[in-house]
Write a protein that holds these residues in place. Structure first.
Motif, PDB file in Angstrom:
ATOM      1  N   THR A 224      92.143  36.063  15.651  1.00 23.39           N
ATOM      2  CA  THR A 224      93.211  35.341  16.364  1.00 23.39           C
ATOM      3  C   THR A 224      93.780  34.232  15.493  1.00 23.39           C
ATOM      4  O   THR A 224      94.994  34.029  15.441  1.00 23.39           O
ATOM      5  CB  THR A 224      92.681  34.758  17.690  1.00 23.39           C
ATOM      6  OG1 THR A 224      92.033  35.787  18.432  1.00 23.39           O
ATOM      7  CG2 THR A 224      93.824  34.192  18.525  1.00 23.39           C
TER       8      THR A 224
ATOM      9  N   ILE B 237      94.985  27.164  19.181  1.00 21.15           N
ATOM     10  CA  ILE B 237      94.319  28.466  19.188  1.00 21.15           C
ATOM     11  C   ILE B 237      92.827  28.306  18.906  1.00 21.15           C
ATOM     12  O   ILE B 237      91.990  28.964  19.527  1.00 21.15           O
ATOM     13  CB  ILE B 237      94.976  29.421  18.159  1.00 21.15           C
ATOM     14  CG1 ILE B 237      96.424  29.720  18.557  1.00 21.15           C
ATOM     15  CG2 ILE B 237      94.184  30.721  18.043  1.00 21.15           C
ATOM     16  CD1 ILE B 237      96.598  30.255  19.957  1.00 21.15           C
TER      17      ILE B 237
ATOM     18  N   GLU C 192      90.067  29.500  21.525  1.00 21.02           N
ATOM     19  CA  GLU C 192      89.086  30.499  21.099  1.00 21.02           C
ATOM     20  C   GLU C 192      87.671  30.094  21.511  1.00 21.02           C
ATOM     21  O   GLU C 192      86.836  30.947  21.816  1.00 21.02           O
ATOM     22  CB  GLU C 192      89.126  30.674  19.574  1.00 21.02           C
ATOM     23  CG  GLU C 192      90.118  31.694  19.098  1.00 21.02           C
ATOM     24  CD  GLU C 192      89.957  31.998  17.624  1.00 21.02           C
ATOM     25  OE1 GLU C 192      90.127  33.163  17.231  1.00 21.02           O
ATOM     26  OE2 GLU C 192      89.656  31.071  16.849  1.00 21.02           O
TER      27      GLU C 192
ATOM     28  N   SER D 280      89.371  34.855  28.838  1.00 21.19           N
ATOM     29  CA  SER D 280      89.641  36.119  28.159  1.00 21.19           C
ATOM     30  C   SER D 280      91.051  36.091  27.571  1.00 21.19           C
ATOM     31  O   SER D 280      91.888  35.264  27.949  1.00 21.19           O
ATOM     32  CB  SER D 280      89.524  37.290  29.144  1.00 21.19           C
ATOM     33  OG  SER D 280      90.595  37.250  30.078  1.00 21.19           O
ATOM     34  N   LYS D 281      91.306  37.006  26.633  1.00 19.53           N
ATOM     35  CA  LYS D 281      92.634  37.084  26.011  1.00 19.53           C
ATOM     36  C   LYS D 281      93.708  37.373  27.046  1.00 19.53           C
ATOM     37  O   LYS D 281      94.809  36.796  26.995  1.00 19.53           O
ATOM     38  CB  LYS D 281      92.636  38.170  24.927  1.00 19.53           C
ATOM     39  CG  LYS D 281      91.769  37.843  23.706  1.00 19.53           C
ATOM     40  CD  LYS D 281      91.814  38.965  22.696  1.00 19.53           C
ATOM     41  CE  LYS D 281      90.972  38.640  21.474  1.00 19.53           C
ATOM     42  NZ  LYS D 281      89.531  38.515  21.788  1.00 19.53           N
TER      43      LYS D 281
ATOM     44  N   MET E 285      96.993  35.177  28.164  1.00 22.36           N
ATOM     45  CA  MET E 285      98.349  35.733  28.154  1.00 22.36           C
ATOM     46  C   MET E 285      99.053  35.504  29.491  1.00 22.36           C
ATOM     47  O   MET E 285     100.256  35.228  29.536  1.00 22.36           O
ATOM     48  CB  MET E 285      98.313  37.224  27.821  1.00 22.36           C
ATOM     49  CG  MET E 285      98.092  37.541  26.354  1.00 22.36           C
ATOM     50  SD  MET E 285      98.283  39.310  26.024  1.00 22.36           S
ATOM     51  CE  MET E 285      96.649  39.915  26.409  1.00 22.36           C
TER      52      MET E 285
ATOM     53  N   PHE F 289      97.239  35.755  20.973  1.00 24.44           N
ATOM     54  CA  PHE F 289      96.206  36.444  21.748  1.00 24.44           C
ATOM     55  C   PHE F 289      96.614  37.871  22.114  1.00 24.44           C
ATOM     56  O   PHE F 289      95.756  38.744  22.239  1.00 24.44           O
ATOM     57  CB  PHE F 289      95.843  35.633  23.001  1.00 24.44           C
ATOM     58  CG  PHE F 289      94.981  34.450  22.694  1.00 24.44           C
ATOM     59  CD1 PHE F 289      93.637  34.619  22.376  1.00 24.44           C
ATOM     60  CD2 PHE F 289      95.501  33.165  22.675  1.00 24.44           C
ATOM     61  CE1 PHE F 289      92.828  33.538  22.064  1.00 24.44           C
ATOM     62  CE2 PHE F 289      94.709  32.077  22.354  1.00 24.44           C
ATOM     63  CZ  PHE F 289      93.359  32.259  22.042  1.00 24.44           C
ATOM     64  N   SER F 290      97.916  38.134  22.250  1.00 23.74           N
ATOM     65  CA  SER F 290      98.352  39.510  22.481  1.00 23.74           C
ATOM     66  C   SER F 290      98.125  40.340  21.227  1.00 23.74           C
ATOM     67  O   SER F 290      97.682  41.494  21.299  1.00 23.74           O
ATOM     68  CB  SER F 290      99.834  39.542  22.891  1.00 23.74           C
ATOM     69  OG  SER F 290     100.671  39.039  21.872  1.00 23.74           O
TER      70      SER F 290
ATOM     71  N   ALA G 130      95.853  39.741  18.904  1.00 23.36           N
ATOM     72  CA  ALA G 130      94.397  39.922  18.773  1.00 23.36           C
ATOM     73  C   ALA G 130      93.890  40.979  19.751  1.00 23.36           C
ATOM     74  O   ALA G 130      92.980  41.757  19.424  1.00 23.36           O
ATOM     75  CB  ALA G 130      93.690  38.593  19.019  1.00 23.36           C
ATOM     76  N   PHE G 131      94.482  41.028  20.941  1.00 26.13           N
ATOM     77  CA  PHE G 131      94.096  42.037  21.934  1.00 26.13           C
ATOM     78  C   PHE G 131      94.350  43.439  21.396  1.00 26.13           C
ATOM     79  O   PHE G 131      93.522  44.344  21.534  1.00 26.13           O
ATOM     80  CB  PHE G 131      94.891  41.823  23.227  1.00 26.13           C
ATOM     81  CG  PHE G 131      94.710  42.914  24.246  1.00 26.13           C
ATOM     82  CD1 PHE G 131      93.614  42.929  25.099  1.00 26.13           C
ATOM     83  CD2 PHE G 131      95.638  43.948  24.348  1.00 26.13           C
ATOM     84  CE1 PHE G 131      93.435  43.945  26.032  1.00 26.13           C
ATOM     85  CE2 PHE G 131      95.475  44.969  25.279  1.00 26.13           C
ATOM     86  CZ  PHE G 131      94.366  44.965  26.121  1.00 26.13           C
TER      87      PHE G 131
ATOM     88  N   GLU H  38      91.905  44.445  18.647  1.00 25.47           N
ATOM     89  CA  GLU H  38      90.602  44.766  19.248  1.00 25.47           C
ATOM     90  C   GLU H  38      90.662  46.119  19.961  1.00 25.47           C
ATOM     91  O   GLU H  38      89.783  46.963  19.803  1.00 25.47           O
ATOM     92  CB  GLU H  38      90.228  43.659  20.234  1.00 25.47           C
ATOM     93  CG  GLU H  38      88.837  43.753  20.791  1.00 25.47           C
ATOM     94  CD  GLU H  38      88.547  42.596  21.739  1.00 25.47           C
ATOM     95  OE1 GLU H  38      88.623  42.807  22.963  1.00 25.47           O
ATOM     96  OE2 GLU H  38      88.295  41.482  21.250  1.00 25.47           O
TER      97      GLU H  38
END
Length: 403
Positions: free
Chosen positions: A140, A272, A276, A281-282, A286, A326-327, A329-330, A333
């Motif tokens: 992230t 961020i 973190e 949660s991500k 969001m 975060f989007s 990073a989502f 993942e």
């Protein structure tokens, strides 16, 4: 003050050398894309195209970006992110130089389409590279560093572009854009060649699951497309609102928009880093970020006080700082379950679609309905975006329970 500065620097620590190089390459590349902010002016003043024809060219521009993202993601999975990035940067450099010689509506439309196909194939490949060069716990923040480079590039680019236009003319923009892309290619080859760069995470899956069957991802895709349409109003209809309703000068509008970049530069990485370390949660983050961006339009409906413009910009900027890292990073993942390049491609496509429809729809709504009704519709879209993200959260919980 020294402690505060040291704490700020600490938020950048732990990122790999390769991610820093990738950020520098992105900075050079984005600072070089000076043609883009002045494209409408160039087409109107130098080539004499009508506003209707310019609108069509900008739609073709967005379509090219969409196709390029899809192709870039596919190629990143098949031949590797490094080759795609080299081809995209070098090809874009050559094509930007040649684009200035296309002066008819048909040839320029075809030219800008091909340029954007090649140029935007870089984005998914770059995100796959960033995932490969980042430890899982740093992804992230790696995204945030790249965003910082992009924002710095976009801030410097138009300023330098304006100087180039006044001294050399529009042809100078095409040459500088092309040369900076080629320079970024040479740097990429020198520092991120597979023999020199160290991968810290695996980005390939021997038994990938089909993205078409990934219901949570498609909920995410819909939410991000809606978010993109909402967010992009700040760069199309909102400046007109500042001028027409609040009578701001170009300088005042520039300062207000510049505040967005300044806040991101100073606060995004610490924010961020702090988030973190939180337990959210991500997807929950969001949701919160989307609510803030939606709220930035709601406050404009409530009052006509000029100070609310600053509040709206603050809400939008904080929401943007949360949603984008975060989007991203989502997706990185989530992409491990399938083909990461394909996931990153569709993530970038969601925003390309927003570009194709968001600006045009916003302009038409303002023309037909006025600003207040447009902001009401945009606010409703933000609520739909949030609801979609809530469904995504429930879908992910259901998915975990089935395992």
């Amino acid at each position: 003050m020294k402690t505060l500065f040291n704490n700020y620097l600490n938020t950048f620590r732990g990122l790999s050398r390769e991610v820093w190089w990738l950020a520098l390459i992105t900075l050079i590349n984005r600072a070089g894309t000076m043609v883009v902010p002045f494209l409408s002016l160039y087409l109107n003043k130098d080539l004499g195209f009508s506003l209707v024809n310019i609108g069509w060219i900008l739609s073709i521009y967005g379509l090219g970006a969409t196709v390029g993202s899809l192709i870039g993601g596919k190629l990143a999975d098949k031949i590797g992110f490094y080759r795609v990035m080299v081809f995209s940067l070098f090809g874009t450099g050559i094509m930007f130089i040649l684009l200035q010689y296309l002066t008819t509506l048909l040839t320029f439309s075809l030219g800008i389409f091909v340029v954007m196909v090649v140029a935007d194939s870089f984005r998914p490949a770059m995100f796959v590279a960033m995932s490969a060069y980042s430890k899982p716990e740093n992804k992230t923040r790696s995204v945030t560093l790249i965003r910082l480079a992009i924002n710095l590039g976009f801030s410097a680019g138009p300023a330098v572009g304006g100087i180039i236009i006044t001294t050399i003319g529009y042809s100078g923009l095409f040459w500088i854009d092309g040369i900076t892309c080629i320079l970024a290619t040479l740097l990429l080859i020198n520092v991120l060649h597979p023999k020199k760069a160290k991968q810290l995470d695996n980005v390939t899956n021997e038994n990938p699951k089909s993205i078409l069957k990934d219901k949570p991802f498609w909920l995410f895709f819909i939410a991000m497309t809606l978010f993109g349409i909402i967010f992009l109003q700040y760069f199309s209809t909102m400046p007109l609102y500042y001028k027409d309703i609040h009578f701001l000068s170009e300088l005042e509008i520039g300062l207000l928009l510049g505040m967005n970049g300044l806040i991101i530069f100073i606060l995004e990485m610490p924010l961020i880093k702090w988030l973190e370390n939180a337990t959210y949660s991500k997807v929950a983050l969001m949701v919160f970020g989307s609510l803030l961006v939606g709220g930035s339009f709601i406050v404009l409906i409530i009052t006509n006080w000029v100070g609310v413009l600053i509040l709206g910009m603050l809400l939008m900027t904080i929401g943007e700082m949360i949603v984008f890292p975060f989007s991203n990073a989502f997706v990185m993942e989530r992409g491990k379950r399938g083909k990461l390049g394909e996931y990153m491609a569709l993530y970038t496509v969601s925003f390309s679609i927003s570009h194709v429809f968001g600006h045009n729809a916003g302009m038409r709504m303002v023309d037909k309905l006025g600003y207040d009704f447009t902001w009401i519709i945009i606010s409703i879209l933000s609520i739909i975006c949030v609801i979609t993200l809530v469904f995504l959260k429930k879908s992910l919980i259901s998915e975990k329970l089935k395992k």
